[in-house]
Write a protein that holds these residues in place. Structure first.
Motif, PDB file in Angstrom:
ATOM      1  N   UNK A 259      -6.665  -5.323  -8.489  1.00 54.55           N
ATOM      2  CA  UNK A 259      -6.880  -5.459  -7.044  1.00 54.55           C
ATOM      3  C   UNK A 259      -6.468  -4.158  -6.374  1.00 54.55           C
ATOM      4  N   UNK A 260      -7.148  -3.087  -6.759  1.00 52.83           N
ATOM      5  CA  UNK A 260      -6.778  -1.763  -6.273  1.00 52.83           C
ATOM      6  C   UNK A 260      -6.908  -1.685  -4.755  1.00 52.83           C
ATOM      7  N   UNK A 261      -5.851  -1.184  -4.131  1.00 55.38           N
ATOM      8  CA  UNK A 261      -5.819  -1.064  -2.675  1.00 55.38           C
ATOM      9  C   UNK A 261      -5.140   0.262  -2.319  1.00 55.38           C
ATOM     10  N   UNK A 262      -5.857   1.111  -1.612  1.00 59.73           N
ATOM     11  CA  UNK A 262      -5.359   2.446  -1.289  1.00 59.73           C
ATOM     12  C   UNK A 262      -4.103   2.375  -0.431  1.00 59.73           C
ATOM     13  N   UNK A 266      -0.432   4.008  -1.185  1.00 61.28           N
ATOM     14  CA  UNK A 266       0.183   5.001  -0.295  1.00 61.28           C
ATOM     15  C   UNK A 266       1.597   4.586   0.087  1.00 61.28           C
ATOM     16  N   UNK A 267       1.803   3.295   0.315  1.00 61.47           N
ATOM     17  CA  UNK A 267       3.152   2.808   0.632  1.00 61.47           C
ATOM     18  C   UNK A 267       4.100   3.018  -0.544  1.00 61.47           C
ATOM     19  N   UNK A 268       3.584   2.784  -1.755  1.00 62.82           N
ATOM     20  CA  UNK A 268       4.384   2.977  -2.956  1.00 62.82           C
ATOM     21  C   UNK A 268       4.763   4.444  -3.117  1.00 62.82           C
ATOM     22  N   UNK A 269       3.802   5.309  -2.885  1.00 60.41           N
ATOM     23  CA  UNK A 269       4.054   6.759  -2.989  1.00 60.41           C
ATOM     24  C   UNK A 269       5.125   7.192  -1.996  1.00 60.41           C
ATOM     25  N   UNK A 270       5.059   6.677  -0.777  1.00 56.61           N
ATOM     26  CA  UNK A 270       6.032   7.039   0.247  1.00 56.61           C
ATOM     27  C   UNK A 270       7.421   6.498  -0.098  1.00 56.61           C
ATOM     28  N   UNK A 271       7.467   5.244  -0.606  1.00 55.77           N
ATOM     29  CA  UNK A 271       8.743   4.603  -0.906  1.00 55.77           C
ATOM     30  C   UNK A 271       9.508   5.346  -1.986  1.00 55.77           C
ATOM     31  N   UNK A 272       8.811   5.833  -3.012  1.00 55.01           N
ATOM     32  CA  UNK A 272       9.497   6.453  -4.154  1.00 55.01           C
ATOM     33  C   UNK A 272       9.291   7.973  -4.199  1.00 55.01           C
ATOM     34  N   UNK A 273       8.736   8.542  -3.107  1.00 50.36           N
ATOM     35  CA  UNK A 273       8.475   9.984  -3.075  1.00 50.36           C
ATOM     36  C   UNK A 273       7.728  10.398  -4.346  1.00 50.36           C
ATOM     37  N   UNK A 274       6.629   9.688  -4.586  1.00 48.34           N
ATOM     38  CA  UNK A 274       5.915   9.832  -5.852  1.00 48.34           C
ATOM     39  C   UNK A 274       4.542  10.463  -5.652  1.00 48.34           C
TER      40      UNK A 274
END
Length: 303
Positions: A259-262, A266-274
């Motif tokens: 269930x890919x969702x951009x 993006x929220x995950x990337x921001x949360x973990x500085x990833x």
């Protein structure tokens, strides 16, 4: 006639103590070319035989052209074409004689079309069927199923013994067969590259139930592989919706999601500085991920 060609509702089939179909629901409409996928034992052949009335369901219902599968009349059968895994052909007949014999059972038989396929697929009409190779018999079985231009064509692993050239000829014939939008195909195969060429929809069976059904393009758009490199060690679970597979090692992660969702990514990337990389998958890779089998090598470096 209704646009609904095949319908299964809460379909169950049990052989002694073994449950094969465990509540399968599926609807296929006119003009759809549906690729039927699933691991060995997932119930593909049993499902096909139930909807065709070759096996009686333990419970639930299935129908073709609005008729109960177990009570199909001659009119419904006249609009069906079926190729099984192990089609039984009359070995003493010549190829030409068998096509003419089969044609006698169909009011709409097109012998000229059959003869053109025999020529295109390099089948010698004077040769006896019993002398044909396994691949040649498969070709002939498909031609016999196409000869009356069926409204519904059901194929159960029809090309397993065909070489790449013969498979390409077969797929081209299917493409030509479906140029008329009223023609419908249910096509079970393990050769996912073939389905990618001809299928409009994919049905994935998982333990006797429907795991996914939808347009092929939608499936390819939804299932992705994601690589994550974070600025800190990641938790043991990222709790990403639709995760099929998750391998986490320190600040690196490899995920497969359905269930890919951009926005979520993006929220995950921001949360973990990833930093994240999203990879498209072909149908074979998607099938393996949905089946719970990694499409990567057994030991993959995720760093």
């Amino acid at each position: 006639m209704s646009n609904l060609i095949i319908q299964a509702e809460n379909l169950h089939k049990q052989f002694q103590q073994t449950q094969v179909l465990t509540g399968l629901d599926l609807e296929i409409n006119a003009g759809q070319v549906v690729g039927l996928l699933g691991t060995n034992g997932s119930g593909k052949t049993t499902f096909i035989k139930c909807i065709l009335g070759l096996l009686k369901a333990s419970s639930g219902t299935s129908s073709i052209f609005g008729q109960n599968s177990w009570d199909l009349d001659e009119s419904a059968k006249a609009h069906l074409g079926y190729v099984s895994q192990d089609s039984a052909l009359l070995p003493w007949m010549t190829v030409q004689s068998l096509t003419e014999y089969t044609g006698a059972f169909y009011a709409q038989w097109d012998q000229a079309y059959v003869n053109s396929l025999l020529k295109a697929w390099n089948l010698n009409e004077t040769q006896r069927v019993g002398a044909l190779s396994t691949g040649q018999r498969q070709k002939l079985s498909v031609i016999l199923a196409l000869g009356h231009h069926p409204e519904l064509l059901v194929l159960d692993e029809p090309v397993a013994s065909l070489d790449p050239v013969a498979r390409r000829q077969f797929l081209q014939s299917l493409i030509e067969f479906t140029e008329d939008e009223d023609n419908t195909i249910l096509f079970s195969t393990h050769i996912t590259s073939d389905l990618e060429r001809v299928a409009s929809h994919v049905a994935f069976l998982d333990a006797g139930k429907l795991g996914f059904f939808g347009e092929l393009d939608t499936l390819i758009h939804q299932v992705k592989r994601i690589r994550i490199t974070a600025g800190q060690d990641l938790p043991h679970s990222l709790k990403l919706p639709g995760t099929l597979r998750s391998e986490i090692n320190g600040n690196h992660a490899l995920l497969a999601v359905k269930e890919f969702d951009v926005a979520t990514l993006e929220n995950l990337s921001h949360q973990f500085q990833a930093t994240t990389t999203v990879e498209d998958l072909n149908l074979e890779e998607i099938f393996l991920e949905l089946s719970g089998v990694s499409s990567q090598t057994e030991v993959e470096t995720i760093q």
